[in-house]
Design a protein around this motif. Sequence first.
Motif, short mmCIF file in Angstrom:
data_model
loop_
_atom_site.label_atom_id
_atom_site.label_comp_id
_atom_site.label_asym_id
_atom_site.label_seq_id
_atom_site.Cartn_x
_atom_site.Cartn_y
_atom_site.Cartn_z
N ARG A 166 0.83 -1.21 0.00
CA ARG A 166 0.00 0.00 0.00
C ARG A 166 0.86 1.26 0.00
O ARG A 166 1.92 1.30 0.64
CB ARG A 166 -0.91 0.01 1.23
CG ARG A 166 -1.93 -1.10 1.27
CD ARG A 166 -2.76 -1.04 2.53
NE ARG A 166 -1.95 -1.23 3.72
CZ ARG A 166 -2.39 -1.10 4.96
NH1 ARG A 166 -3.65 -0.74 5.16
NH2 ARG A 166 -1.59 -1.31 5.99
N PRO A 167 0.41 2.31 -0.68
CA PRO A 167 1.16 3.58 -0.64
C PRO A 167 1.15 4.18 0.76
O PRO A 167 0.25 3.92 1.56
CB PRO A 167 0.39 4.47 -1.63
CG PRO A 167 -0.43 3.54 -2.46
CD PRO A 167 -0.75 2.36 -1.58
N ALA A 168 2.16 4.98 1.04
CA ALA A 168 2.20 5.69 2.32
C ALA A 168 1.12 6.75 2.36
O ALA A 168 0.85 7.42 1.36
CB ALA A 168 3.58 6.33 2.52
N TYR A 169 0.47 6.88 3.50
CA TYR A 169 -0.62 7.85 3.63
C TYR A 169 -0.09 9.27 3.49
O TYR A 169 0.98 9.61 3.99
CB TYR A 169 -1.30 7.69 4.99
CG TYR A 169 -2.28 8.81 5.30
CD1 TYR A 169 -3.54 8.83 4.73
CD2 TYR A 169 -1.92 9.84 6.16
CE1 TYR A 169 -4.44 9.84 5.00
CE2 TYR A 169 -2.82 10.86 6.46
CZ TYR A 169 -4.07 10.86 5.86
OH TYR A 169 -4.95 11.88 6.13
N SER A 170 -0.88 10.10 2.82
CA SER A 170 -0.52 11.52 2.67
C SER A 170 -1.80 12.35 2.70
O SER A 170 -2.76 12.03 1.99
CB SER A 170 0.21 11.77 1.36
OG SER A 170 0.41 13.17 1.16
N PRO A 171 -1.84 13.39 3.53
CA PRO A 171 -3.03 14.24 3.59
C PRO A 171 -3.03 15.34 2.52
O PRO A 171 -3.96 16.14 2.46
CB PRO A 171 -2.93 14.85 4.99
CG PRO A 171 -1.45 14.95 5.24
CD PRO A 171 -0.84 13.77 4.55
N GLN A 172 -1.99 15.38 1.69
CA GLN A 172 -1.88 16.44 0.69
C GLN A 172 -2.89 16.26 -0.44
O GLN A 172 -3.24 15.13 -0.81
CB GLN A 172 -0.47 16.45 0.11
CG GLN A 172 0.63 16.68 1.13
CD GLN A 172 0.47 18.02 1.83
OE1 GLN A 172 0.11 19.02 1.21
NE2 GLN A 172 0.74 18.04 3.12
N PRO A 173 -3.37 17.37 -1.02
CA PRO A 173 -4.28 17.27 -2.18
C PRO A 173 -3.52 16.80 -3.41
O PRO A 173 -2.28 16.79 -3.42
CB PRO A 173 -4.77 18.71 -2.34
CG PRO A 173 -3.68 19.55 -1.75
CD PRO A 173 -3.12 18.76 -0.61
N PRO A 174 -4.23 16.38 -4.45
CA PRO A 174 -3.55 15.93 -5.68
C PRO A 174 -2.64 17.02 -6.24
O PRO A 174 -3.04 18.19 -6.34
CB PRO A 174 -4.71 15.63 -6.64
CG PRO A 174 -5.88 15.38 -5.74
CD PRO A 174 -5.68 16.27 -4.56
N PRO A 175 -1.41 16.68 -6.59
CA PRO A 175 -0.49 17.70 -7.12
C PRO A 175 -0.81 18.04 -8.58
O PRO A 175 -1.42 17.26 -9.30
CB PRO A 175 0.87 17.01 -7.01
CG PRO A 175 0.55 15.55 -7.18
CD PRO A 175 -0.78 15.36 -6.50
N VAL A 176 -0.39 19.23 -8.97
CA VAL A 176 -0.57 19.63 -10.37
C VAL A 176 0.31 18.78 -11.27
O VAL A 176 -0.11 18.28 -12.32
CB VAL A 176 -0.25 21.13 -10.55
CG1 VAL A 176 -0.39 21.53 -12.02
CG2 VAL A 176 -1.17 21.97 -9.67
N HIS A 177 1.56 18.59 -10.86
CA HIS A 177 2.49 17.76 -11.61
C HIS A 177 2.92 16.59 -10.71
O HIS A 177 3.52 16.81 -9.65
CB HIS A 177 3.72 18.57 -12.04
CG HIS A 177 3.38 19.74 -12.91
ND1 HIS A 177 2.96 19.60 -14.21
CD2 HIS A 177 3.37 21.08 -12.65
CE1 HIS A 177 2.73 20.80 -14.73
NE2 HIS A 177 2.97 21.71 -13.79
N SER A 178 2.60 15.39 -11.14
CA SER A 178 2.87 14.21 -10.32
C SER A 178 4.37 13.95 -10.22
O SER A 178 5.11 14.06 -11.20
CB SER A 178 2.18 12.99 -10.91
OG SER A 178 2.53 11.83 -10.20
#
Length: 339
Positions: free
Chosen positions: A76-88
Motif C-alpha cells: 500500500r502507498p504511504a498515507y498523505s493528507p496532501q491534495p492531488p499535485p498539479v504535476h505528479s
Amino acid sequence: MNSVYIDLAIGLVLAFLLFSLLLSGVNEGLVRLLGIRSKFLWAYLKDTLDGREGRKSIPGTIAEVFAALPFRRDERPAYSPQPPPVHSDATTWTGRLYERLREIDHDKDGRTSIASIPPVRFAIAMMEIVTSEGGVPAMLKKLEESGSPLYRPLKGAWDTAHGDLEAFRKAVEDWFDGEMHRLTMLYRRYVRWVIAALGLVLTLLFSMDALEYGRAILTDNAIRAQVTAIAGGGAQSLDSLRDKCPDHPADPYGCVTEVLSAPAFVQMVGHAPVSVRVPDGGSPQWSWNGGEWFQRLISPGHWPGFLITFVALLFGAPFWWDILRRLTGIRVRAGENAK
C-alpha cells in the motif's frame, strides 16, 4: 404440542444466529486489525498497474490471505493528507492513482486505509492522469513503454471509444467495475475458508453440541409444564420435583428457580475451558473446566452435535436472521430493506 416444537425451532435458530454473529465479528475484527481487505486491493492494483516482472502481489493461495499477506512487505502507498499535485512526482502508476484518491483516505499506521474504490471514482482518477500526461495516446505510449499490464485494457477501451473521451471514461469505469466484481468474488472465496476454520475453532472452543442444546430446550419446557401442572396440587404434588432436586430436598421450588435461571442457551455456552457463574448476591466466579471440556471433545456421542453446529455456522448470520424473522413474524420496515 406445536408450541413446544416452535420453541425448539426458535431456540436453535436464535443460538445459530448469535454464534454466527460472533463468528462474523471475530472475522471482521481480524480483517480490520491486520488491514487484510485494504492490502488485498492494493496488491491487485500493484499487479494491474505496474506489474511485478513475473511475481504476483495478490495472494495465489488461500493460506497466503491470512498467513502471508498481513505480514509481508506492505504494497500500500504511504498515507498523505496532501491534495492531488498539479504535476505528479510519483514513480509508479499505482502512486499516481493514489495521488488522485487521497481525498477519500485516512491514516492507518502510516499507510492508506482505502479498501474499496468506486468504479466511477477510478475512472475520474484515470481521466485526471490522462490530462496530466497530455492525452490518452501519450499515456498509452508510456504505459506500453513501462510494461504496465494496464496498457491492454485501456488500449482496448480507447479503440472502442473511437477518440470520444466520455465513451473512453465510461469504458474504463465498466472495465474496473468488472474487475472489482471479480476481485470481490476471489476475496470471498478465500475468506470463506477462513470463516470455516474460525467456525470450527468456535464450535470446539465452546464444545457446542446442537443436539444436546435441543434436548435442553425440551427439558426446560417440560419443567415449566410440570410446575404449572402441580402449582395448585398442594404439598403432596411436589414429591415428583424432589427427586429431581437432591440439592434442595426441602425446597423443590428453589431448585426449579435455579434450573430455569440457567436456561438451555446458558448451559450451551457453559462448556468452554473457562466458564463463569454469577451466584445470587455474589460476584462472578470463574472456574477452569479444561478436563470436562476435553472429555466432551473426545466423546463420540457429542460429535454429531458438533458437526450440526459447525455446518449451521457456515450458513451465516443473514440466513439465520431471515429464518428467525419467518418463525417469529418480525417485520422489517421498507426503508431498512432498501439498505
